[in-house]
Design an enzyme around this catalytic site. Structure first.
Site, PDB file in Angstrom:
ATOM      1  N   ASP A  62      33.130 -23.969   8.996  1.00 29.62           N
ATOM      2  CA  ASP A  62      34.387 -24.154   9.706  1.00 29.62           C
ATOM      3  C   ASP A  62      35.591 -24.042   8.766  1.00 29.62           C
ATOM      4  O   ASP A  62      36.399 -24.947   8.680  1.00 29.62           O
ATOM      5  CB  ASP A  62      34.331 -25.552  10.378  1.00 29.62           C
ATOM      6  CG  ASP A  62      35.569 -25.865  11.181  1.00 29.62           C
ATOM      7  OD1 ASP A  62      36.093 -24.955  11.834  1.00 29.62           O
ATOM      8  OD2 ASP A  62      36.014 -27.030  11.146  1.00 29.62           O
TER       9      ASP A  62
ATOM     10  N   GLU B  74      25.483 -30.129   5.828  1.00 26.99           N
ATOM     11  CA  GLU B  74      24.997 -29.934   7.195  1.00 26.99           C
ATOM     12  C   GLU B  74      24.074 -28.730   7.372  1.00 26.99           C
ATOM     13  O   GLU B  74      24.298 -27.882   8.243  1.00 26.99           O
ATOM     14  CB  GLU B  74      26.183 -29.834   8.169  1.00 26.99           C
ATOM     15  CG  GLU B  74      26.976 -31.115   8.258  1.00 26.99           C
ATOM     16  CD  GLU B  74      28.013 -31.105   9.375  1.00 26.99           C
ATOM     17  OE1 GLU B  74      28.212 -30.053  10.003  1.00 26.99           O
ATOM     18  OE2 GLU B  74      28.625 -32.159   9.612  1.00 26.99           O
TER      19      GLU B  74
ATOM     20  N   TYR C  85      30.900 -37.572  14.307  1.00 21.87           N
ATOM     21  CA  TYR C  85      32.187 -37.394  15.002  1.00 21.87           C
ATOM     22  C   TYR C  85      32.131 -38.061  16.376  1.00 21.87           C
ATOM     23  O   TYR C  85      32.349 -37.415  17.398  1.00 21.87           O
ATOM     24  CB  TYR C  85      32.498 -35.899  15.108  1.00 21.87           C
ATOM     25  CG  TYR C  85      32.952 -35.336  13.776  1.00 21.87           C
ATOM     26  CD1 TYR C  85      34.290 -35.384  13.401  1.00 21.87           C
ATOM     27  CD2 TYR C  85      32.035 -34.792  12.881  1.00 21.87           C
ATOM     28  CE1 TYR C  85      34.713 -34.898  12.172  1.00 21.87           C
ATOM     29  CE2 TYR C  85      32.446 -34.303  11.649  1.00 21.87           C
ATOM     30  CZ  TYR C  85      33.786 -34.356  11.303  1.00 21.87           C
ATOM     31  OH  TYR C  85      34.208 -33.891  10.087  1.00 21.87           O
TER      32      TYR C  85
ATOM     33  N   GLU D 211      31.855 -37.863   6.445  1.00 19.23           N
ATOM     34  CA  GLU D 211      32.902 -37.254   7.277  1.00 19.23           C
ATOM     35  C   GLU D 211      33.048 -38.081   8.538  1.00 19.23           C
ATOM     36  O   GLU D 211      32.052 -38.547   9.101  1.00 19.23           O
ATOM     37  CB  GLU D 211      32.533 -35.825   7.717  1.00 19.23           C
ATOM     38  CG  GLU D 211      32.648 -34.765   6.656  1.00 19.23           C
ATOM     39  CD  GLU D 211      32.318 -33.363   7.167  1.00 19.23           C
ATOM     40  OE1 GLU D 211      32.486 -33.081   8.373  1.00 19.23           O
ATOM     41  OE2 GLU D 211      31.886 -32.549   6.336  1.00 19.23           O
TER      42      GLU D 211
HETATM   43  C1  GCB Z   1      31.773 -30.883  10.048  1.00 18.97           C
HETATM   44  C2  GCB Z   1      31.800 -29.957   8.894  1.00 18.97           C
HETATM   45  C3  GCB Z   1      33.208 -29.542   8.503  1.00 18.97           C
HETATM   46  C4  GCB Z   1      34.027 -29.252   9.769  1.00 18.97           C
HETATM   47  C5  GCB Z   1      34.110 -30.541  10.573  1.00 18.97           C
HETATM   48  C6  GCB Z   1      34.881 -30.338  11.879  1.00 18.97           C
HETATM   49  O1  GCB Z   1      30.814 -31.554  10.293  1.00 18.97           O
HETATM   50  O2  GCB Z   1      31.110 -30.449   7.782  1.00 18.97           O
HETATM   51  O3  GCB Z   1      33.146 -28.416   7.670  1.00 18.97           O
HETATM   52  O4  GCB Z   1      35.297 -28.762   9.476  1.00 18.97           O
HETATM   53  O5  GCB Z   1      32.818 -30.972  10.887  1.00 18.97           O
HETATM   54  O6  GCB Z   1      36.064 -30.585  11.922  1.00 18.97           O
HETATM   55  O7  GCB Z   1      34.260 -29.910  12.848  1.00 18.97           O
END
Ligand code: GCB
Length: 652
Positions: free
Chosen positions: A207, A451, A504, A540
């Site tokens: 991403d 990931e 997330y 994250e």
């Molecule tokens: C993740 C990735 C990261 C993305 C992020 C997102 O899990 O490791 O590279 O930018 O999520 O914002 O989706």
């Protein structure tokens, strides 16, 4: 139980490094000036051409490297360092896939071309992704991988005639395949009712925008022909005595002497040694402490190495000075320890990314970012998702910002990307990365990937091998990778020292429902810990936020939603950090560019700062939290004061 080797290190250190080093071919010391070494940066404007031919091979067919680029067709001015994508007005260049050509002339000092006792080296800090280099039309180097430096000894070429300049041509291909790191695929779209003939797109599973070009400094430097090729330093502490284990590799002669001298920050000699390998003892050593953990963080000694050699031409000397921080790192079942004290990572994930220059190195941006990190009270970051410029690592050493150093192993999800071909390349990348960054006290852990599809069957063997190899290269640091797989399905986590997990909640799952975060996050931590009894980092978490969007009650994409989501995470982090959670790294430090997609409004907006480095509301929330955490977890010295020096708490 101590998983780290700190205890046995005093005895085994130099020996173990010996084993590790045997796997690495040649050194990659950062080019520093010294009494025996000069450097000449080749930054500035280069000539540039993208090969838009159908097969992208016209440059090779017409041998563009044989003559100056201007003679084979039109060229553009291209700044170095910079990505080429965003500096022009041509949309085709922004999304170009294939070979691009860079060229410039370098004027060489007379001594470099006439003194046969001088070795002239061309060093490229980063060329993304695959690079071929010619000097005066002669092939001198090839390198795969866009985030690590490579070199070519060009002495013979520049010393063979009455030359005062040389022409450097670099062809770079940014195509990503299932076996590159990061991997990608080229998809040909063959439905002629929808796409023109030969139409293809580059797909990736990560991403961030696949910026390309000469991203870091290109330079020439000199050494004597007998020279210090590599230095490896590891450190330990015995009571209050610092132990500095060193190992030095010399090239060019077998008849030489080595003297080493360790100086403190005042320039006083604190220890001396001789020979290619040994241990220096530093009584009452100043340890290298992370930012906010000590009144005098990031103490750096200087290791001065002097080589004298007998050559056919007489005696030669070479000098190299390496900054050294004395510190230990260890991992227990529930703690990450630095200098024997529990360390809590409160920091960020970053990207090398900015307007116009893309991933091009930029001093003002670098200094601004470090000022923001210190304002924030951040003590750590992860080099998501590739190794950053060497100058970044040097500032981390100087400011005490702790680093989880990550390889470009991001987006390993296709079955082909777990093949032996891919694994072999990944092993080599780890060698290059460890070789480059092994001497930075700020680097406390290696991350081999982000990931990957670690639930796929081949992932077990792949990561077992990769992690074992990394540990063999450097037995002094823990190794991890970052997972987003389910704890029951993950086949790679058994091999890590610290579990790094991304989640997330209420963003990609149950979006809009912040009320479920606490339960889901607590379950995540408890499941991982119950299964593995290893410390965990929330590597994250975050929410997409468009600066200036306000909604109360909070709605997704508003600044209030980002803050609200972080606060929910913090409730659980505050409970679990008393047990086994050893860190939290926000996604992301700043907004950054990605491929275009319906989920991305001109890039990823999960930054707590905008891409222009202005704070969103969440930055103030995090700042308050990080300074509070710093006060709670500081080791000794006076309380960390949020002193108002121009309204910024930079100092104690
Ligand atoms: C993740 C990735 C990261 C993305 C992020 C997102 O899990 O490791 O590279 O930018 O999520 O914002 O989706």
């Amino acid at each position: 139980m101590l998983r780290g080797l700190a205890g046995a290190w005093a005895v085994l250190g130099p020996l173990l490094w010996g084993c590790g080093l045997a796997l690495l071919q040649g050194g990659m010391l950062y080019p520093r000036e010294s009494r025996s070494r000069e450097r000449k940066e080749l930054d500035g404007l280069w000539r540039f051409r993208a090969d838009f031919s159908q097969n992208r091979r016209q440059g090779f067919e017409q041998q563009w490297y044989r003559t100056p680029l201007r003679e084979s067709g039109p060229s553009l001015d291209m700044p170095v360092p910079s990505s080429f994508n965003d500096v022009g007005q041509d949309g085709r260049l922004r999304s170009f896939v294939g070979w691009v050509w860079y060229e410039r002339e370098a004027t060489l000092p007379q001594r470099w071309t006439e003194d046969l006792g001088t070795r002239v080296v061309l060093r490229i800090g980063s060329a993304h992704y695959y690079a071929i280099v010619w000097v005066n039309g002669v092939h001198v180097a090839e390198h795969e991988g866009g985030h690590l430096p490579f070199e070519a000894d060009i002495s013979k070429l520049v010393q063979s005639g009455p030359l005062s300049s040389c022409r450097i041509t670099i062809a770079i291909n940014n195509t990503l395949s299932p076996h590159t790191l990061p991997p990608g695929t080229i998809l040909y779209k063959t439905d002629t009712s929808k796409y023109p003939k030969g139409y293809f797109v580059q797909n990736t599973n990560f991403d961030f925008f696949n910026y390309a070009g000469l991203h870091r400094t290109v330079l020439l430097y000199t050494t004597p022909t007998t020279y210090i090729d590599d230095i490896t330093v590891t450190t330990d502490v015995d009571q209050d005595t610092g132990l500095v284990n060193y190992q030095i590799v010399v090239q060019g002669s077998e008849h030489f002497q080595l003297e080493v001298c360790l100086l403190d920050e005042e320039g006083r000699v604190v220890a001396k040694g001789t020979g290619g390998r040994g241990q220096l003892r530093v009584p009452s050593a100043h340890l290298w402490w992370p930012y906010l953990m000590h009144e005098h963080p990031a103490y750096l000694y200087s290791l001065e190495v002097k080589l004298t050699a007998q050559t056919a031409a007489g005696f030669v000397s070479d000098f190299y000075t390496l900054p050294v921080g004395i510190r230990t790192v260890a991992v227990t079942e529930s703690q990450f320890r630095i200098n024997g004290k529990p360390f809590y990572f409160h920091g960020v994930n970053k990207h090398e990314d900015a307007d116009i220059r893309g991933k091009g190195f930029d001093w003002p941006l670098l200094v601004k970012d470090f000022n923001l990190l210190r304002w924030l009270g951040a003590n750590a970051f992860r080099t998501s998702h590739y190794p950053y410029a060497e100058e970044v690592m040097q500032l981390c050493d100087r400011y005490g910002i702790v680093v989880i150093d990550e390889s470009p192993g991001v987006g390993i999800v296709l079955a082909q990307s777990f093949s032996n071909v891919s694994l072999q390349h990944h092993l080599e990348v780890m060698e290059e990365m460890v070789r480059r960054d092994k001497n930075h006290p700020a680097v406390v852990m290696w991350s081999v990937a982000n990931e990957p599809a670690s639930f796929l069957k081949p992932a077990g063997y792949y990561f077992k091998t990769l992690i074992a190899h990394t540990k063999a290269l450097d037995p002094s640091r823990p190794v991890t990778f970052v997972t987003n797989s389910n704890y029951e399905a993950d086949l790679a986590v058994p091999y890590v020292d610290v579990i790094c997990v991304n989640s997330y909640y209420s963003w990609y799952h149950d979006y809009g429902h912040m009320e479920v975060i606490q339960l889901q996050l607590a379950t995540q931590f408890e499941s991982w810990y119950k299964t593995y009894q290893k410390p965990i980092i929330q590597s994250e978490y975050g929410a997409e936020t468009i600066t200036g969007f306000h909604e109360d009650p909070p709605l997704m994409f508003s600044e209030e939603y980002q803050k609200g989501l972080l606060e929910q995470y913090h409730v659980v982090l505050d409970q679990k950090r008393k047990e086994y959670v050893v860190g939290e790294l926000i996604w992301n430090f700043a907004d950054f560019m990605t491929d275009q997609s319906p989920q991305r409004a001109i890039g990823n907006r999960k930054g707590i700062f905008t891409r222009q480095r202005q704070p969103k509301s969440a930055a103030f929330l995090l700042r308050e939290r990080y300074w509070k955490l710093a006060n709670e977890t500081k080791y000794h010295g006076s309380a960390v004061k949020s002193q108002c020096v121009g309204n910024s708490p930079f100092t104690f």
